[in-house]
Design a protein around this motif. Structure first.
Motif, PDB file in Angstrom:
ATOM      1  N   MET A 297       0.834  -1.200   0.000  1.00  0.00           N
ATOM      2  CA  MET A 297       0.000   0.000   0.000  1.00  0.00           C
ATOM      3  C   MET A 297       0.874   1.257   0.000  1.00  0.00           C
ATOM      4  SD  MET A 297      -3.329   1.011   0.342  1.00  0.00           S
ATOM      5  CE  MET A 297      -4.258  -0.018   1.431  1.00  0.00           C
ATOM      6  N   ILE A 298       1.969   1.238   0.750  1.00  0.00           N
ATOM      7  CA  ILE A 298       2.875   2.390   0.782  1.00  0.00           C
ATOM      8  C   ILE A 298       3.491   2.599  -0.595  1.00  0.00           C
ATOM      9  CG2 ILE A 298       5.012   3.296   1.780  1.00  0.00           C
ATOM     10  CD1 ILE A 298       4.268   1.664   4.334  1.00  0.00           C
ATOM     11  N   LYS A 299       3.934   1.527  -1.220  1.00  0.00           N
ATOM     12  CA  LYS A 299       4.517   1.628  -2.570  1.00  0.00           C
ATOM     13  C   LYS A 299       3.495   2.168  -3.567  1.00  0.00           C
ATOM     14  CE  LYS A 299       8.010  -2.016  -2.314  1.00  0.00           C
ATOM     15  NZ  LYS A 299       8.410  -3.326  -2.849  1.00  0.00           N
ATOM     16  N   GLU A 300       2.252   1.728  -3.428  1.00  0.00           N
ATOM     17  CA  GLU A 300       1.198   2.211  -4.336  1.00  0.00           C
ATOM     18  C   GLU A 300       0.952   3.702  -4.131  1.00  0.00           C
ATOM     19  OE1 GLU A 300      -1.762   1.918  -7.349  1.00  0.00           O
ATOM     20  OE2 GLU A 300       0.053   0.818  -6.839  1.00  0.00           O
ATOM     21  N   ALA A 301       0.954   4.153  -2.883  1.00  0.00           N
ATOM     22  CA  ALA A 301       0.764   5.585  -2.611  1.00  0.00           C
ATOM     23  C   ALA A 301       1.891   6.404  -3.221  1.00  0.00           C
ATOM     24  CB  ALA A 301       0.692   5.825  -1.100  1.00  0.00           C
ATOM     25  N   LEU A 302       3.125   5.928  -3.094  1.00  0.00           N
ATOM     26  CA  LEU A 302       4.265   6.645  -3.668  1.00  0.00           C
ATOM     27  C   LEU A 302       4.238   6.607  -5.195  1.00  0.00           C
ATOM     28  CD1 LEU A 302       7.041   5.543  -1.173  1.00  0.00           C
ATOM     29  CD2 LEU A 302       5.859   7.742  -1.271  1.00  0.00           C
ATOM     30  N   ARG A 303       3.804   5.490  -5.760  1.00  0.00           N
ATOM     31  CA  ARG A 303       3.693   5.391  -7.220  1.00  0.00           C
ATOM     32  C   ARG A 303       2.656   6.381  -7.741  1.00  0.00           C
ATOM     33  NH1 ARG A 303       0.699   3.779 -11.077  1.00  0.00           N
ATOM     34  NH2 ARG A 303      -0.938   2.922  -9.755  1.00  0.00           N
ATOM     35  N   LEU A 304       1.511   6.453  -7.057  1.00  0.00           N
ATOM     36  CA  LEU A 304       0.474   7.397  -7.477  1.00  0.00           C
ATOM     37  C   LEU A 304       0.941   8.843  -7.333  1.00  0.00           C
ATOM     38  CD1 LEU A 304      -2.659   5.651  -5.941  1.00  0.00           C
ATOM     39  CD2 LEU A 304      -2.067   5.823  -8.376  1.00  0.00           C
ATOM     40  N   LYS A 305       1.747   9.110  -6.319  1.00  0.00           N
ATOM     41  CA  LYS A 305       2.245  10.472  -6.110  1.00  0.00           C
ATOM     42  C   LYS A 305       3.259  10.868  -7.176  1.00  0.00           C
ATOM     43  CE  LYS A 305       3.130  14.327  -3.976  1.00  0.00           C
ATOM     44  NZ  LYS A 305       2.161  15.409  -3.972  1.00  0.00           N
ATOM     45  N   TYR A 306       4.253  10.009  -7.412  1.00  0.00           N
ATOM     46  CA  TYR A 306       5.357  10.411  -8.285  1.00  0.00           C
ATOM     47  C   TYR A 306       5.186  10.000  -9.740  1.00  0.00           C
ATOM     48  CZ  TYR A 306       7.515  11.752  -3.951  1.00  0.00           C
ATOM     49  OH  TYR A 306       7.768  12.370  -2.758  1.00  0.00           O
ATOM     50  N   ASP A 307       4.586   8.860 -10.006  1.00  0.00           N
ATOM     51  CA  ASP A 307       4.401   8.442 -11.400  1.00  0.00           C
ATOM     52  C   ASP A 307       3.124   9.032 -11.997  1.00  0.00           C
ATOM     53  OD1 ASP A 307       6.729   7.011 -11.164  1.00  0.00           O
ATOM     54  OD2 ASP A 307       5.739   5.064 -10.953  1.00  0.00           O
TER      55      ASP A 307
ATOM     56  N   SER B 202      -2.824  14.182  -6.491  1.00  0.00           N
ATOM     57  CA  SER B 202      -2.790  14.929  -5.231  1.00  0.00           C
ATOM     58  C   SER B 202      -2.947  13.961  -4.065  1.00  0.00           C
ATOM     59  CB  SER B 202      -3.934  15.944  -5.205  1.00  0.00           C
ATOM     60  OG  SER B 202      -5.179  15.265  -5.139  1.00  0.00           O
ATOM     61  N   HIS B 203      -2.618  14.434  -2.876  1.00  0.00           N
ATOM     62  CA  HIS B 203      -2.776  13.603  -1.683  1.00  0.00           C
ATOM     63  C   HIS B 203      -4.244  13.214  -1.505  1.00  0.00           C
ATOM     64  CE1 HIS B 203       1.175  15.043   0.414  1.00  0.00           C
ATOM     65  NE2 HIS B 203       1.363  14.604  -0.814  1.00  0.00           N
ATOM     66  N   GLU B 204      -5.131  14.144  -1.811  1.00  0.00           N
ATOM     67  CA  GLU B 204      -6.568  13.873  -1.673  1.00  0.00           C
ATOM     68  C   GLU B 204      -7.019  12.742  -2.598  1.00  0.00           C
ATOM     69  OE1 GLU B 204     -10.869  16.166  -1.811  1.00  0.00           O
ATOM     70  OE2 GLU B 204      -9.030  17.308  -2.141  1.00  0.00           O
ATOM     71  N   ARG B 205      -6.580  12.781  -3.843  1.00  0.00           N
ATOM     72  CA  ARG B 205      -6.983  11.737  -4.797  1.00  0.00           C
ATOM     73  C   ARG B 205      -6.361  10.385  -4.451  1.00  0.00           C
ATOM     74  NH1 ARG B 205      -7.209  13.366 -10.826  1.00  0.00           N
ATOM     75  NH2 ARG B 205      -8.325  11.398 -10.825  1.00  0.00           N
ATOM     76  N   ILE B 206      -5.118  10.403  -3.969  1.00  0.00           N
ATOM     77  CA  ILE B 206      -4.467   9.155  -3.539  1.00  0.00           C
ATOM     78  C   ILE B 206      -5.225   8.570  -2.353  1.00  0.00           C
ATOM     79  CG2 ILE B 206      -2.377   8.158  -2.543  1.00  0.00           C
ATOM     80  CD1 ILE B 206      -0.820  10.393  -4.070  1.00  0.00           C
ATOM     81  N   ALA B 207      -5.568   9.425  -1.401  1.00  0.00           N
ATOM     82  CA  ALA B 207      -6.299   8.976  -0.207  1.00  0.00           C
ATOM     83  C   ALA B 207      -7.627   8.340  -0.592  1.00  0.00           C
ATOM     84  CB  ALA B 207      -6.512  10.145   0.742  1.00  0.00           C
TER      85      ALA B 207
ATOM     86  N   ALA C 194       0.361  11.966   3.314  1.00  0.00           N
ATOM     87  CA  ALA C 194       1.396  12.980   3.554  1.00  0.00           C
ATOM     88  C   ALA C 194       2.539  12.410   4.388  1.00  0.00           C
ATOM     89  CB  ALA C 194       0.785  14.196   4.250  1.00  0.00           C
ATOM     90  N   LYS C 195       2.216  11.600   5.383  1.00  0.00           N
ATOM     91  CA  LYS C 195       3.238  11.001   6.247  1.00  0.00           C
ATOM     92  C   LYS C 195       4.207  10.151   5.439  1.00  0.00           C
ATOM     93  CE  LYS C 195       3.581   7.341   9.678  1.00  0.00           C
ATOM     94  NZ  LYS C 195       2.812   6.425  10.524  1.00  0.00           N
ATOM     95  N   TYR C 196       3.695   9.296   4.577  1.00  0.00           N
ATOM     96  CA  TYR C 196       4.575   8.408   3.828  1.00  0.00           C
ATOM     97  C   TYR C 196       5.321   9.133   2.708  1.00  0.00           C
ATOM     98  CZ  TYR C 196       3.047   4.512   6.574  1.00  0.00           C
ATOM     99  OH  TYR C 196       2.829   3.674   7.624  1.00  0.00           O
ATOM    100  N   VAL C 197       4.716  10.134   2.115  1.00  0.00           N
ATOM    101  CA  VAL C 197       5.418  10.927   1.099  1.00  0.00           C
ATOM    102  C   VAL C 197       6.564  11.696   1.754  1.00  0.00           C
ATOM    103  CG1 VAL C 197       5.184  12.904  -0.476  1.00  0.00           C
ATOM    104  CG2 VAL C 197       3.463  11.085  -0.483  1.00  0.00           C
ATOM    105  N   LEU C 198       6.313  12.294   2.914  1.00  0.00           N
ATOM    106  CA  LEU C 198       7.359  13.031   3.632  1.00  0.00           C
ATOM    107  C   LEU C 198       8.477  12.092   4.082  1.00  0.00           C
ATOM    108  CD1 LEU C 198       8.423  15.637   4.934  1.00  0.00           C
ATOM    109  CD2 LEU C 198       7.069  15.052   6.948  1.00  0.00           C
ATOM    110  N   THR C 199       8.112  10.933   4.608  1.00  0.00           N
ATOM    111  CA  THR C 199       9.117   9.967   5.052  1.00  0.00           C
ATOM    112  C   THR C 199       9.996   9.528   3.887  1.00  0.00           C
ATOM    113  OG1 THR C 199       7.659   9.196   6.810  1.00  0.00           O
ATOM    114  CG2 THR C 199       9.455   7.732   6.177  1.00  0.00           C
ATOM    115  N   ALA C 200       9.387   9.271   2.735  1.00  0.00           N
ATOM    116  CA  ALA C 200      10.153   8.861   1.554  1.00  0.00           C
ATOM    117  C   ALA C 200      11.097   9.978   1.104  1.00  0.00           C
ATOM    118  CB  ALA C 200       9.210   8.475   0.418  1.00  0.00           C
ATOM    119  N   ALA C 201      10.610  11.230   1.143  1.00  0.00           N
ATOM    120  CA  ALA C 201      11.453  12.364   0.745  1.00  0.00           C
ATOM    121  C   ALA C 201      12.628  12.527   1.702  1.00  0.00           C
ATOM    122  CB  ALA C 201      10.619  13.642   0.696  1.00  0.00           C
TER     123      ALA C 201
END
Length: 87
Positions: free
Chosen positions: A10-20, A24-29, A40-47
């Motif tokens: 699920m974390i990988k999917e959230a990051l894929r939707l964000k960067y690939d 937006s965070h809203e649409r991913i959520a 936002a937590k996982y995007v910030l942690t990855a950054a």
């Protein structure tokens, strides 16, 4: 009872939707049925991890010790006895 942890998939999917997909965070959520805050937590942690790994590769001698890196654990609610760490 503590909140269950998110699966790595699920974390990988959230990051894929964000960067690939550049969503937006809203649409991913909405797509993953999680809150915007969790996204936002996982995007910030990855950054932060990306910046840290860049620093390690660029300047290995300047990497801080583990003791100097702040914890990202949430604060414990309520008072704690003197001299006892909440973690």
């Amino acid at each position: 009872m503590p909140t269950p942890r998110m699966k790595l998939r699920m974390i990988k999917e959230a990051l894929r939707l964000k960067y690939d997909a550049r969503l937006s965070h809203e649409r991913i959520a909405r797509a993953l049925h999680i809150s915007k805050g969790v996204v936002a937590k996982y995007v910030l942690t990855a950054a932060c991890m990306k910046q840290f790994m860049h620093a390690v590769r660029s300047h290995p001698a300047s990497v801080p010790s583990a003791a100097s890196i702040p914890s990202i654990r949430p604060k414990q609610n309520g008072p704690t006895p003197e001299g006892v760490s909440p973690f």
